[in-house]
Design a protein around this motif. Structure first.
Motif, PDB file in Angstrom:
ATOM      1  N   MET A   1       0.819  -1.213   0.000  1.00 46.47           N
ATOM      2  CA  MET A   1       0.000   0.000   0.000  1.00 46.47           C
ATOM      3  C   MET A   1       0.855   1.266   0.000  1.00 46.47           C
ATOM      4  N   ALA A   2       1.988   1.234   0.676  1.00 49.89           N
ATOM      5  CA  ALA A   2       2.858   2.415   0.723  1.00 49.89           C
ATOM      6  C   ALA A   2       3.415   2.736  -0.661  1.00 49.89           C
ATOM      7  N   LYS A   3       3.763   1.699  -1.411  1.00 50.74           N
ATOM      8  CA  LYS A   3       4.276   1.910  -2.766  1.00 50.74           C
ATOM      9  C   LYS A   3       3.164   2.394  -3.684  1.00 50.74           C
ATOM     10  N   VAL A   4       1.968   1.876  -3.496  1.00 54.23           N
ATOM     11  CA  VAL A   4       0.812   2.331  -4.268  1.00 54.23           C
ATOM     12  C   VAL A   4       0.552   3.810  -3.993  1.00 54.23           C
ATOM     13  N   PHE A   5       0.657   4.208  -2.723  1.00 57.20           N
ATOM     14  CA  PHE A   5       0.471   5.616  -2.364  1.00 57.20           C
ATOM     15  C   PHE A   5       1.525   6.490  -3.033  1.00 57.20           C
ATOM     16  N   GLU A   6       2.772   6.045  -3.011  1.00 54.58           N
ATOM     17  CA  GLU A   6       3.855   6.807  -3.635  1.00 54.58           C
ATOM     18  C   GLU A   6       3.571   7.046  -5.119  1.00 54.58           C
ATOM     19  N   LEU A   7       3.109   6.023  -5.795  1.00 57.17           N
ATOM     20  CA  LEU A   7       2.787   6.131  -7.216  1.00 57.17           C
ATOM     21  C   LEU A   7       1.644   7.123  -7.435  1.00 57.17           C
ATOM     22  N   ASP A  85      -3.186  -9.958   1.500  1.00 57.99           N
ATOM     23  CA  ASP A  85      -2.962  -9.075   2.647  1.00 57.99           C
ATOM     24  C   ASP A  85      -2.374  -7.740   2.224  1.00 57.99           C
ATOM     25  N   GLY A  86      -2.865  -6.681   2.851  1.00 58.08           N
ATOM     26  CA  GLY A  86      -2.329  -5.341   2.611  1.00 58.08           C
ATOM     27  C   GLY A  86      -1.245  -5.021   3.631  1.00 58.08           C
ATOM     28  N   ALA A  87      -0.222  -4.283   3.205  1.00 60.11           N
ATOM     29  CA  ALA A  87       0.878  -3.902   4.095  1.00 60.11           C
ATOM     30  C   ALA A  87       1.099  -2.392   4.021  1.00 60.11           C
ATOM     31  N   GLY A  88       1.514  -1.804   5.144  1.00 61.38           N
ATOM     32  CA  GLY A  88       1.811  -0.374   5.164  1.00 61.38           C
ATOM     33  C   GLY A  88       0.610   0.514   5.449  1.00 61.38           C
ATOM     34  N   GLY A 177      -7.041  -9.196   4.185  1.00 63.42           N
ATOM     35  CA  GLY A 177      -6.484  -9.135   5.531  1.00 63.42           C
ATOM     36  C   GLY A 177      -5.401  -8.077   5.621  1.00 63.42           C
ATOM     37  N   LEU A 178      -4.995  -7.763   6.836  1.00 63.33           N
ATOM     38  CA  LEU A 178      -3.899  -6.811   7.080  1.00 63.33           C
ATOM     39  C   LEU A 178      -2.900  -7.506   7.999  1.00 63.33           C
ATOM     40  N   PHE A 179      -2.455  -8.659   7.566  1.00 65.31           N
ATOM     41  CA  PHE A 179      -1.627  -9.507   8.406  1.00 65.31           C
ATOM     42  C   PHE A 179      -0.247  -8.881   8.628  1.00 65.31           C
ATOM     43  N   SER A 180       0.359  -9.246   9.754  1.00 66.20           N
ATOM     44  CA  SER A 180       1.633  -8.631  10.155  1.00 66.20           C
ATOM     45  C   SER A 180       2.820  -9.375   9.562  1.00 66.20           C
ATOM     46  N   TRP A 181       2.989  -9.296   8.260  1.00 66.79           N
ATOM     47  CA  TRP A 181       4.126  -9.946   7.615  1.00 66.79           C
ATOM     48  C   TRP A 181       5.440  -9.348   8.096  1.00 66.79           C
ATOM     49  N   ALA A 182       6.491 -10.149   8.036  1.00 72.64           N
ATOM     50  CA  ALA A 182       7.771  -9.759   8.616  1.00 72.64           C
ATOM     51  C   ALA A 182       8.677  -9.002   7.655  1.00 72.64           C
ATOM     52  N   ASN A 183       8.231  -8.771   6.407  1.00 74.72           N
ATOM     53  CA  ASN A 183       9.118  -8.116   5.435  1.00 74.72           C
ATOM     54  C   ASN A 183       8.905  -6.614   5.348  1.00 74.72           C
ATOM     55  N   ILE A 204       8.329   0.109   6.497  1.00 71.18           N
ATOM     56  CA  ILE A 204       6.943   0.545   6.536  1.00 71.18           C
ATOM     57  C   ILE A 204       6.337   0.086   7.858  1.00 71.18           C
ATOM     58  N   SER A 205       5.102   0.497   8.126  1.00 71.41           N
ATOM     59  CA  SER A 205       4.447   0.151   9.379  1.00 71.41           C
ATOM     60  C   SER A 205       4.184  -1.348   9.460  1.00 71.41           C
TER      61      SER A 205
END
Length: 324
Positions: A1-7, A85-88, A177-183, A204-205
Motif C-alpha cells: 500500500m505504501a508503494k501504491v500511495f507513492e505512485l 494481505d495489505g501492508a503499510g 487481511g492486514l496480516f503482520s508480515w515480517a518483510n 513501513i508500518s
C-alpha cells in the motif's frame, strides 16, 4: 500500500491544483490494479499447480476430489480460500491525514513544498522541521482522528477490491487481511520518503499496528481500539502486535490486561501477538546480541532468537518496545 500511495502521489502532484480528493481517487485506482495483479498471480499459480505439485493427502481429506475424480490442485475442491494481505496501512493513513491537515485545512505548507522535501528526503534543518510538522499530525491510533478515519477508509476500500476478485465458477474465495508480515524492512527499502514524516528507505508500518510513537500515553488501550476498528471482516486477520514489560505482566495487573484483551475482541479484533520482554534487556541485546543468545522474541506470527535477527530487524522490535 505504501508503494501504491507513492505512485498515486507522484501522479497527482504533476497535475493542476492537486487535492486530497484527487489523491484518493488515484490511490484507489492504483490499489485496484495492485489487487487485480495479486489475484491474477494466484490464479496463474492455481492453473499450473496440477503440473507442479499434485496433492495426495488433501484429496482424501477434502470433499470434492473423490466425488469429481479430480485432483484438488486441478479444481477438485469446492472452495479455495485465498488470502490477499495489505501492508503499510499506518504509513498511508498517516500520510493522507498529514496532507489533509497541514496542507488543506491549516495551510501550513503547500503541495509543491511537501513534494520538494519528499524528493530531498527532508534534508537540512528546515526539512527536519517540515518532517516533524507532518509526523505530528492527527495520526492513526489517536482515537477519532483524521488518521483513524483514513485507516478505516483504506481498509474498507482494500477489502472491497479483494472481495470483488471472488470467482464462484472455480470456487476461488479471495479474503482480505492486514496480516503482520515480517518483510516490513524489505518493503520499506523500495519506498521513498512519505508525507507522514517517514524518511526514504525506512521500514513501513507493521501489520495493522499504528506507527511507533503514535501516542504518548495509554498506547495499549488506544492501539486495541484502533486495530479493532479497521478489521477487514471476511475471516482473515488484522493482528494487534502488543509488547508488554514483565513489570506489567503480573497477577496484580491481571484485570487490566484482561480488560484490554476483552475490549479488543469485543470491538471486532481477530488476533493478538504478545511479547513479554524486559526493555533494558532487549536494548542491551540490541547493542550486543552475544550477551543474550537465548533471548526469544515474538516477531509477528512467529518467534525467533533475537541474536539471529539483522540489526535492522532488531530495531523494529526495539521501536515497538520503546513506544508501546
Amino acid at each position: 500500500m505504501a508503494k501504491v500511495f507513492e505512485l498515486a502521489f507522484n501522479e497527482i502532484i504533476s497535475t493542476d491544483n492537486p487535492t486530497t480528493e484527487k489523491l484518493w481517487k488515484a490511490f484507489s485506482h492504483h490499489l485496484s490494479i495492485a489487487v487485480q495483479t495479486s489475484a491474477d498471480g494466484i490464479r496463474h499459480h492455481l492453473k499450473y499447480q496440477k503440473y507442479n505439485e499434485p496433492e495426495l493427502l488433501l484429496n482424501l481429506l477434502s470433499y470434492g476430489p473423490l466425488e469429481k475424480g479430480c485432483d484438488i490442485s486441478d479444481g477438485g475442491a469446492m472452495y479455495y480460500n485465498l488470502a490477499i494481505d495489505g501492508a503499510g496501512l499506518a504509513v498511508v493513513a498517516d500520510s493522507f491525514a498529514a496532507i489533509q491537515q497541514r496542507i488543506e485545512d491549516e495551510k501550513k505548507i503547500g503541495w509543491n513544498e511537501i513534494n520538494y522535501y519528499l524528493q530531498h528526503d527532508y534534508e537540512g534543518t528546515e526539512g527536519e522541521r517540515i518532517r516533524l510538522l507532518m509526523k505530528n499530525s492527527d495520526r492513526y491510533g489517536h482515537g477519532g482522528s483524521r488518521g483513524d478515519m483514513w485507516a478505516k477508509k483504506i481498509s474498507d476500500k482494500f477489502s472491497q477490491l479483494v472481495v470483488k476478485q471472488r470467482d464462484k465458477v472455480n470456487g476461488h474465495i479471495f479474503i482480505p487481511g492486514l496480516f503482520s508480515w515480517a518483510n516490513t524492512v524489505g518493503f520499506g527499502k523500495t519506498v521513498k520518503a512519505t508525507p507522514n514524516g517517514r524518511k526514504s528507505g525506512l521500514p513501513i508500518s507493521h501489520g495493522a499496528n499504528p506507527n511507533p510513537g503514535f501516542i504518548a500515553d495509554g498506547a495499549s488501550i488506544a492501539m486495541a481500539s484502533a486495530i479493532a476498528s479497521i478489521q477487514p471482516g471476511y475471516g482473515n486477520t488484522a493482528p494487534m502486535q502488543w509488547e508488554l514489560d514483565p513489570g506489567l505482566a503480573k497477577e496484580d495487573n491481571m484485570d487490566i490486561i484482561g480488560s484490554i484483551i476483552k475490549v479488543h475482541f469485543k470491538q471486532g479484533g481477530t488476533l493478538i501477538n504478545v511479547n513479554i520482554m524486559d526493555q533494558k534487556k532487549v536494548l542491551e541485546a540490541h547493542q550486543d546480541p552475544s550477551k543474550y543468545p537465548d533471548l526469544v522474541v515474538r516477531i509477528t506470527g512467529f518467534t525467533a532468537y533475537f541474536s539471529m535477527l539483522s540489526k535492522e530487524f532488531r530495531q523494529l522490535v526495539v521501536d515497538r518496545i520503546l513506544n508501546d
